[in-house]
Design an enzyme around this catalytic site. Structure first.
Site, PDB file in Angstrom:
ATOM      1  CG  ASP A  33       5.641  26.272 -10.057  1.00  9.74           C
ATOM      2  OD1 ASP A  33       6.091  26.035 -11.179  1.00  9.74           O
ATOM      3  OD2 ASP A  33       5.962  25.634  -9.036  1.00  9.74           O
ATOM      4  CG  ASP A  84       0.140  23.525 -14.874  1.00 12.61           C
ATOM      5  OD1 ASP A  84       0.882  22.697 -14.313  1.00 12.61           O
ATOM      6  OD2 ASP A  84       0.564  24.393 -15.673  1.00 12.61           O
TER       7      ASP A  84
HETATM    8  C1  LIG Z   1       5.418  22.378 -19.180  1.00 14.20           C
HETATM    9  N1  LIG Z   1       6.066  21.314 -18.472  1.00 14.20           N
HETATM   10  C2  LIG Z   1       6.364  21.481 -17.168  1.00 14.20           C
HETATM   11  N2  LIG Z   1       6.056  22.586 -16.433  1.00 14.20           N
HETATM   12  C3  LIG Z   1       6.579  22.354 -15.198  1.00 14.20           C
HETATM   13  C4  LIG Z   1       6.591  23.174 -14.076  1.00 14.20           C
HETATM   14  C5  LIG Z   1       6.027  24.569 -14.157  1.00 14.20           C
HETATM   15  C6  LIG Z   1       4.560  24.652 -14.143  1.00 14.20           C
HETATM   16  C7  LIG Z   1       4.326  26.143 -14.482  1.00 14.20           C
HETATM   17  O1  LIG Z   1       4.479  26.262 -15.922  1.00 14.20           O
HETATM   18  C8  LIG Z   1       4.441  27.600 -16.421  1.00 14.20           C
HETATM   19  O2  LIG Z   1       5.513  28.363 -15.916  1.00 14.20           O
HETATM   20  C9  LIG Z   1       6.727  27.930 -16.550  1.00 14.20           C
HETATM   21  C10 LIG Z   1       3.127  28.240 -16.038  1.00 14.20           C
HETATM   22  O3  LIG Z   1       3.154  29.645 -16.348  1.00 14.20           O
HETATM   23  C11 LIG Z   1       3.185  29.895 -17.750  1.00 14.20           C
HETATM   24  C12 LIG Z   1       2.883  28.105 -14.542  1.00 14.20           C
HETATM   25  O4  LIG Z   1       1.561  28.535 -14.242  1.00 14.20           O
HETATM   26  C13 LIG Z   1       1.461  29.609 -13.385  1.00 14.20           C
HETATM   27  C14 LIG Z   1       2.994  26.670 -14.063  1.00 14.20           C
HETATM   28  O5  LIG Z   1       2.934  26.711 -12.634  1.00 14.20           O
HETATM   29  C15 LIG Z   1       2.373  25.595 -11.998  1.00 14.20           C
HETATM   30  C16 LIG Z   1       7.257  22.716 -12.917  1.00 14.20           C
HETATM   31  N3  LIG Z   1       7.287  23.525 -11.786  1.00 14.20           N
HETATM   32  C17 LIG Z   1       7.984  23.113 -10.716  1.00 14.20           C
HETATM   33  N4  LIG Z   1       8.047  23.879  -9.608  1.00 14.20           N
HETATM   34  N5  LIG Z   1       8.646  21.891 -10.672  1.00 14.20           N
HETATM   35  C18 LIG Z   1       8.596  21.038 -11.730  1.00 14.20           C
HETATM   36  O6  LIG Z   1       9.239  19.957 -11.664  1.00 14.20           O
HETATM   37  C19 LIG Z   1       7.885  21.451 -12.906  1.00 14.20           C
HETATM   38  C20 LIG Z   1       7.820  20.619 -14.041  1.00 14.20           C
HETATM   39  C21 LIG Z   1       7.178  21.092 -15.185  1.00 14.20           C
HETATM   40  N6  LIG Z   1       7.015  20.551 -16.425  1.00 14.20           N
END
Ligand SMILES: CNc1nc2c(CC[C@H]3O[C@H](OC)[C@H](OC)[C@@H](OC)[C@@H]3OC)c3nc(N)[nH]c(=O)c3cc2[nH]1
Length: 373
Positions: free
Chosen positions: A93, A267
């Site tokens: 991300d 994810d």
């Molecule tokens: C849960 N609902 C959720 N998660 C959104 C993530 C984060 C995904 C991220 O969610 C955790 O980070 C917090 C994960 O780590 C615990 C990350 O994995 C490495 C994961 O990265 C893809 C979003 N990331 C971006 N850049 N933009 C988004 O609009 C967005 C929306 C999300 N909704």
């Protein structure tokens, strides 16, 4: 495996798509579930276990890794794949979402975000260009644009402002990413729960001709039907020949329904995080092993499973481990839950290939109602 990033659509069943992403480091069978490896580890799992369960790709987290051990240090150590011993694709991300959700955000403007690290309080500035630079230092295969994800509910003009800035940041990220044939930079569709903003965001990103598209700004507290309504607007505005990644989603039910709305990649921390807290996902629904009723239940979670964590350990023992807060409890339930998620994805892929996705969906949801047999 190919020298460049390629997406092939192999079959469709309604809006459900069976495809394949090919990259130099490996092929990703879609619909795909990508286990979350936040700080370079899928918590409580060995990565060869994660691979054995069927994962073709895992996630890394730019925000966490840039703070500790540091992107330049990971690069000096040979990149994330060597560091964590995973030689298949990694998606990272951009860090924007984590900055907003984890750090004390100091400033957000056209230039980027300025924030204090939740690790040591140091001040960081992350621009779209710096985010792509960090993901390059991590040697990430699929990189996400820096974006601003607005939590819902939110004011329409706030949603519009963030969506339009994210579009400008997408252009800057595309320029910073340049031409890296074996890697991909995905744009992220924003627009909250407002159909016309969603469509405008998707069409503008489509014009940037990126290699893949994420649907962001969802799974941020909105009801499931709002999320699905936004997919109905967003997916048709995205190019059919590019992969679509719904960020942060979701429960098995979210995934089943989002596949039926045209999503290819998912994810979620759900299987690992909830496993550490005692929640087991099974073919017959969820089982909370903290519950005292399991204290003397000698049955395994599912004796027909091929996963040792699911087949060989009694619910009584799992209950005991979780109640005792023993590491093995979280390890076994993370193993069970990731096994279940990958088994679900394999079932989804097969059902689309055979043109029976609607029946598969109905059967799966029916089985979940059978509960804790
Ligand atoms: C849960 N609902 C959720 N998660 C959104 C993530 C984060 C995904 C991220 O969610 C955790 O980070 C917090 C994960 O780590 C615990 C990350 O994995 C490495 C994961 O990265 C893809 C979003 N990331 C971006 N850049 N933009 C988004 O609009 C967005 C929306 C999300 N909704």
């Amino acid at each position: 495996m190919t020298e460049t990033f390629q997406f092939k659509l192999l079959a469709t069943d309604g809006k459900a798509r069976r495809g394949e992403v090919s990259m130099p480091r490996g092929t990703i069978r879609t619909p795909a579930f990508m286990p979350v490896g936040t700080v370079g580890t899928v918590k409580a799992m060995y990565l060869d276990q994660v691979r054995e369960l069927g994962a073709d790709i895992i996630l890394g987290n730019t925000y966490h890794l840039m703070l500790r051990p540091g992107a330049e240090r990971v690069a000096r150590l040979g990149g994330l794949h060597n560091f964590i011993r995973w030689d298949r694709p990694i998606l990272t991300d951009s860090g924007g979402f984590q900055v907003m959700s984890l750090s004390s955000l100091r400033k957000l403007n056209e230039q980027g975000v300025t924030f204090k690290s939740h690790v040591d309080g140091a001040l960081y500035h992350m621009s779209p260009e710096r985010s792509i630079e960090i993901q390059g230092l991590l040697d990430s295969d699929i990189q996400m644009q820096l974006d601003e994800c607005v939590a819902l509910p939110a004011e329409p003009n706030e949603i519009e402002r963030a969506m339009e800035m994210s579009l400008r940041w997408a252009e800057r990220c595309k320029a910073a990413f340049g031409d890296q044939p074996g890697k991909a930079m995905f744009g992220i569709v924003q627009g909250g729960d407002i159909p016309k903003l969603r469509e405008r965001s998707a069409l503008a990103l489509r014009d940037l001709d990126l290699k893949g598209y994420a649907v962001g700004g969802l799974a941020v507290g909105e009801p499931q039907e709002v999320m699905l309504d936004m997919l109905d607007v967003t997916c048709p505005a995205l190019p059919a020949e590019k992969p679509r990644y719904l960020m942060g989603v979701g429960t098995p039910d979210d995934i089943l329904k989002s596949v039926a709305h045209g999503i290819d990649m998912f994810d979620c921390v759900m299987p690992t995080r909830s496993g550490r807290h005692g929640l087991a996902f099974t073919r017959y629904g969820r089982i909370n092993l903290r519950n005292a009723r399991h204290a003397e239940d000698t049955r395994p979670l599912d004796e027909q499973s091929t996963c040792p964590a699911t087949r060989d350990y009694s619910r009584a023992y799992l209950h005991h481990l979780i109640r005792s807060n023993e590491s093995l409890g979280g390890m076994l339930l993370s193993w069970n839950n990731l096994a279940y998620y990958q088994e679900l994805m394999a079932g989804i892929r097969k059902a689309i290939e055979e043109g029976r996705y609607a029946d598969f969906m109905a059967e799966t949801q029916e089985n979940w109602k059978r509960g804790d047999l």
